[in-house]
Design an enzyme around this catalytic site. Sequence first.
Site, short mmCIF file in Angstrom:
data_model
loop_
_atom_site.label_atom_id
_atom_site.label_comp_id
_atom_site.label_asym_id
_atom_site.label_seq_id
_atom_site.Cartn_x
_atom_site.Cartn_y
_atom_site.Cartn_z
N ASP A 68 5.01 4.99 -4.15
CA ASP A 68 4.20 5.57 -5.22
C ASP A 68 4.35 4.68 -6.43
OD1 ASP A 68 2.45 7.96 -5.74
OD2 ASP A 68 3.67 7.93 -7.55
N HIS A 175 6.32 -5.38 -8.83
CA HIS A 175 7.12 -4.16 -8.72
C HIS A 175 7.29 -3.77 -7.25
CE1 HIS A 175 2.87 -3.65 -8.93
NE2 HIS A 175 2.88 -2.36 -8.65
N ARG A 176 6.22 -3.96 -6.46
CA ARG A 176 6.26 -3.59 -5.04
C ARG A 176 7.24 -4.48 -4.29
NH1 ARG A 176 1.45 -3.15 -4.93
NH2 ARG A 176 1.63 -0.93 -5.35
P1 ITT Z 1 -1.59 6.03 -1.64
O1 ITT Z 1 -1.14 7.21 -2.45
O2 ITT Z 1 -2.39 6.41 -0.44
O3 ITT Z 1 -0.44 5.09 -1.30
P2 ITT Z 1 -2.89 5.26 -4.11
O4 ITT Z 1 -3.71 4.09 -4.55
O5 ITT Z 1 -3.43 6.64 -4.44
O6 ITT Z 1 -2.62 5.14 -2.53
P3 ITT Z 1 -0.65 5.73 -5.86
O7 ITT Z 1 -0.83 7.20 -5.93
O8 ITT Z 1 0.75 5.18 -5.70
O9 ITT Z 1 -1.45 5.10 -4.62
O10 ITT Z 1 -1.35 5.07 -7.13
C1 ITT Z 1 -1.21 3.73 -7.35
C2 ITT Z 1 -2.24 3.27 -8.37
O11 ITT Z 1 -1.56 2.52 -9.37
C3 ITT Z 1 -3.21 2.32 -7.72
O12 ITT Z 1 -4.35 3.00 -7.20
C4 ITT Z 1 -3.53 1.38 -8.86
O13 ITT Z 1 -4.50 1.95 -9.71
C5 ITT Z 1 -2.20 1.30 -9.61
N1 ITT Z 1 -1.37 0.22 -9.05
C6 ITT Z 1 -0.27 0.34 -8.26
N2 ITT Z 1 0.19 -0.85 -7.89
C7 ITT Z 1 -0.63 -1.76 -8.44
C8 ITT Z 1 -0.69 -3.18 -8.40
O14 ITT Z 1 0.16 -3.90 -7.69
N3 ITT Z 1 -1.65 -3.78 -9.09
C9 ITT Z 1 -2.54 -3.07 -9.81
N4 ITT Z 1 -2.59 -1.74 -9.88
C10 ITT Z 1 -1.63 -1.08 -9.20
#
Ligand code: ITT
Length: 194
Positions: A68, A175-176
């Site tokens: 997340d 971060h990932r």
């Molecule tokens: P899942 O829950 O199915 O994994 P999601 O996109 O809804 O997919 P999150 O709830 O964790 O995932 O929200 C993550 C959001 O944060 C993502 O949609 C982007 O808008 C932002 N985000 C996360 N990591 C990012 C990255 O590496 N680069 C840019 N934006 C990022």
Amino acid sequence: MQIVLASSNKHKVQEINDIVKSKGMDIEFILPPDGFDPIENGETFEENSLIKAKAAWDISKNWVLADDSGLCIDALNGKPGIYSARYAETPALRIERVLKELNGAENRKAHFSCAMTLLNPNGEIAYKVQGICSGSIIKETRGTNGFGYDPIFLVDGDTRTMAELSEAEKNKISHRSVALNQVLAFLKELQLSH
Ligand code: ITT
């Protein structure tokens, strides 16, 4: 070793599999079975990560990893934060909203955060960790790589936005990758001890 990745975000899945591949590790991340649709109603990245992990475990009973993540902006008191994926209808509108809310702000500091939770096949938390990548928000978009807020996120110590970095460059500092590297180190130890 197969691990279910508790996500429907194909960009995340791609990044995570690329990082694993670059390390030559014998781990394959696979998508959850049909029916993965968790309600992310936690109040922190960590809580939502656990909610997603449990939802994927319920339908797979396998090793599960959840990510997340989101963008936290100092001048917006940490927003969009856990609302990053829902801040507006499309990625472009989400960026537009952030830039509008930051209009005139001098403090542009921000960071990406990623909370990972690893569950074992018994559904127990085997490992959890948070990764952070610090930077700042520029006033326009630059670059086309990556996803989400990458085009407005200037990486600390670089003159380029996250969307101007190559995939390999992003995967070294994001971060990932910071979080995933810890998870992979844990799994390596585990495999060695068996
Ligand atoms: P899942 O829950 O199915 O994994 P999601 O996109 O809804 O997919 P999150 O709830 O964790 O995932 O929200 C993550 C959001 O944060 C993502 O949609 C982007 O808008 C932002 N985000 C996360 N990591 C990012 C990255 O590496 N680069 C840019 N934006 C990022």
